[in-house]
Design a protein around this motif. Structure first.
Motif, short mmCIF file in Angstrom:
data_model
loop_
_atom_site.label_atom_id
_atom_site.label_comp_id
_atom_site.label_asym_id
_atom_site.label_seq_id
_atom_site.Cartn_x
_atom_site.Cartn_y
_atom_site.Cartn_z
N ALA A 71 0.85 -1.20 0.00
CA ALA A 71 0.00 0.00 0.00
C ALA A 71 0.88 1.25 0.00
O ALA A 71 1.70 1.42 -0.89
N SER A 72 0.76 2.10 1.01
CA SER A 72 1.51 3.36 1.02
C SER A 72 2.87 3.26 1.70
O SER A 72 3.64 4.22 1.68
N GLY A 73 3.16 2.12 2.32
CA GLY A 73 4.49 1.93 2.89
C GLY A 73 4.64 2.48 4.28
O GLY A 73 3.74 3.11 4.84
N ARG A 74 5.80 2.26 4.84
CA ARG A 74 6.03 2.55 6.25
C ARG A 74 6.05 4.06 6.54
O ARG A 74 6.31 4.88 5.67
N TYR A 75 5.77 4.37 7.79
CA TYR A 75 5.85 5.74 8.30
C TYR A 75 7.32 6.13 8.39
O TYR A 75 8.16 5.37 8.86
N GLU A 76 7.66 7.35 7.94
CA GLU A 76 9.06 7.78 7.92
C GLU A 76 9.36 8.91 8.89
O GLU A 76 10.49 9.39 8.95
N GLY A 77 8.37 9.35 9.66
CA GLY A 77 8.63 10.39 10.65
C GLY A 77 7.88 11.67 10.36
O GLY A 77 7.66 12.05 9.20
N LYS A 78 7.49 12.34 11.42
CA LYS A 78 6.71 13.57 11.31
C LYS A 78 7.52 14.69 10.67
O LYS A 78 8.70 14.87 10.95
N ILE A 79 6.87 15.45 9.81
CA ILE A 79 7.49 16.62 9.18
C ILE A 79 6.99 17.88 9.89
O ILE A 79 5.78 18.11 9.98
N ALA A 80 7.93 18.67 10.39
CA ALA A 80 7.59 19.94 11.03
C ALA A 80 8.01 21.09 10.12
O ALA A 80 8.85 20.93 9.23
N ARG A 81 7.43 22.27 10.36
CA ARG A 81 7.75 23.42 9.51
C ARG A 81 9.24 23.80 9.56
O ARG A 81 9.78 24.30 8.59
N ASN A 82 9.87 23.55 10.69
CA ASN A 82 11.28 23.93 10.83
C ASN A 82 12.24 22.77 10.54
O ASN A 82 13.42 22.86 10.83
N SER A 83 11.73 21.66 9.98
CA SER A 83 12.59 20.51 9.70
C SER A 83 13.12 20.56 8.28
O SER A 83 12.55 21.23 7.40
N GLU A 84 14.19 19.83 8.04
CA GLU A 84 14.79 19.75 6.72
C GLU A 84 13.81 19.16 5.71
O GLU A 84 13.77 19.56 4.54
N ARG A 85 12.97 18.24 6.16
CA ARG A 85 12.06 17.55 5.25
C ARG A 85 10.85 18.41 4.86
O ARG A 85 10.07 18.01 4.01
N PHE A 86 10.70 19.57 5.46
CA PHE A 86 9.55 20.42 5.14
C PHE A 86 9.53 20.80 3.65
O PHE A 86 8.46 20.99 3.06
N LYS A 87 10.72 20.83 3.04
CA LYS A 87 10.78 21.18 1.61
C LYS A 87 10.23 20.06 0.72
O LYS A 87 10.03 20.27 -0.48
N GLU A 88 9.94 18.89 1.32
CA GLU A 88 9.30 17.83 0.56
C GLU A 88 7.83 18.14 0.29
O GLU A 88 7.21 17.51 -0.57
N LEU A 89 7.26 19.08 1.02
CA LEU A 89 5.84 19.41 0.88
C LEU A 89 5.65 20.57 -0.10
O LEU A 89 6.46 21.49 -0.16
N THR A 90 4.58 20.51 -0.85
CA THR A 90 4.29 21.55 -1.82
C THR A 90 2.83 21.96 -1.68
O THR A 90 1.96 21.12 -1.43
N PRO A 91 2.51 23.26 -1.80
CA PRO A 91 1.12 23.69 -1.65
C PRO A 91 0.28 23.34 -2.87
O PRO A 91 0.78 23.34 -4.00
#
Length: 402
Positions: free
Chosen positions: A57-77
């Motif tokens: 299905a969608s695969g494992r959870y990889e961790g919460k993304i916060a606004r101040n985290s490096e991974r926040f740039k993975e999100l797009t509006p």
């Protein structure tokens, strides 16, 4: 060769609908195939019929993304005007999601308007930064959305769930009487699924000698490649077999000496490799290359073996898989295949012949959307039915089998 002929024949059949779609219209006397009947999901049903956070299905959870985290740039509006966002937090959080989730949601919005003219898709929950969902919810990664129709008619939700499945969400759940829950794989696992790509800033060489990033390639340009006799040539760039401009992707880094080269490509991408400088080169997966082997490096107007000194891994942004007429391409002055997933260069070149013909007939100068090329996806699924499983890269096989 029997499998090759069968694959090629089926590929022609796969191409036929697309070619017909470019024609002047219905042929007099032909029969139009009736549309496939869509069956609504039942309450509490999910598709596929496996848990959300499994490989299927969608695969494992990889961790919460916060606004101040490096991974926040993975999100797009997502500002699609055909989608209503509830945004009860009044922060715009519900509009933030991964590119994969955004693409599926936009496709679903079109399906909703076609199914129910005058209605729109409505998102009640998207990315969650406030901890309102259960532990390890994919809402925390921008990989999940809860949806309804704009009229909030619960009698439509079963069909809405089915439309979400058809739109390509990796897991759809008729979770409650109030909404449908949908989620997608992470960009990282999706990158493994797409197969063979180079990072956006990898360089291709034009016939003029100019080196340009692969993401800027335009159909009709001639780029440095290798012919079947092992000579450097310039081959026409046709299209991207995969294109993901914002995807964070894991690349294998192949470093050589004499001449020094550094090539980044995904694990399932084919690279021409020899055990020493004099043996014939054969196409192998990038993940199977190891120090001491040799790859083909472009130097001037010739190709020469270059010894692999180091192999490592690195994350980068963007993933592009260019297709040329000859099925090969020189990237960062190293020869690579245009193909991936299947460890058969000749077979892949045969199977993609209809696509090359298609582009020669219609031209390929339209703007290409993000994602895996429709022909690649169909051909892969066909190949899985007629080729042995050991013909495929194991990581890619696991992803596609899911």
């Amino acid at each position: 060769m029997k499998a090759a002929r069968l694959l090629l024949g089926c590929a022609l059949l796969l191409l036929a609908p697309a070619v017909r779609g470019c024609g002047p219209g219905r042929v007099v006397g032909s029969r139009r195939r009736p549309p496939r009947k869509l069956i609504p999901l039942a309450y509490k049903q999910f598709s596929p019929n496996v848990p959300e956070k499994t490989l299927g299905a969608s695969g494992r959870y990889e961790g919460k993304i916060a606004r101040n985290s490096e991974r926040f740039k993975e999100l797009t509006p997502n500002y699609n005007p055909d989608i209503i966002f509830k945004d009860e937090e009044n922060t715009g959080a519900d509009r933030l999601m991964t590119q994969r989730c955004k693409d599926r949601l936009n496709s679903l919005a079109i399906s909703v308007m076609n199914q129910w003219p005058g209605l729109k898709l409505r998102v009640t929950e998207g990315w969650d930064e406030d901890g309102h969902h259960s532990e390890e919810s994919l809402h925390y990664e921008g990989r999940a959305v809860d949806i309804t129709t704009s009229d909030r008619d619960r009698n439509k939700y079963g069909m809405l769930a089915r439309l979400a499945v058809e739109a390509g969400f990796d897991w759809v759940y008729y979770e409650s009487k109030a909404h449908i829950h949908c989620s997608v794989k992470s960009e990282h696992s999706a990158a493994a699924k797409t197969g063979g790509c180079f990072p956006a800033q990898a360089l291709a060489t034009l016939e003029s000698g100019t080196k340009i990033p692969v993401w800027t390639l335009k159909p009709g340009q001639r780029v440095q490649a290798m012919d079947e006799q092992g000579h450097l040539i310039f081959s026409e760039f046709l299209t991207f077999l995969d294109k993901a401009s914002l995807m964070r992707t894991a690349f294998h880094i192949i470093e050589t000496q004499d001449p020094p080269r550094r090539l980044a490509l995904t694990a399932a991408h084919l690279l021409f490799v020899g055990d020493n400088a004099t043996t014939p080169m054969k196409a192998v997966f990038a993940s199977q290359v190891h120090p001491g082997q040799y790859v083909l490096a472009a130097e001037g107007t010739e190709l020469r073996p270059a010894r692999v000194m180091a192999v490592s891994k690195q994350m980068d942004i963007g993933a592009y898989a260019p297709l040329t007429s000859h099925g090969t391409v020189v990237v960062d002055e190293v020869v690579a295949s245009c193909f991936a997933l299947v460890q058969e260069q000749h077979l892949a070149q045969l199977a993609f012949w209809p696509l090359r013909l298609y582009h020669s007939l219609i031209g390929g100068h339209q703007t290409q959307p993000e994602g895996v090329h429709w022909y690649s996806a169909l051909l892969y699924r066909l190949g899985r039915m007629i080729l042995a499983s050991d013909s495929f890269h194991p990581l890619a096989t696991a992803q596609f089998d899911s």
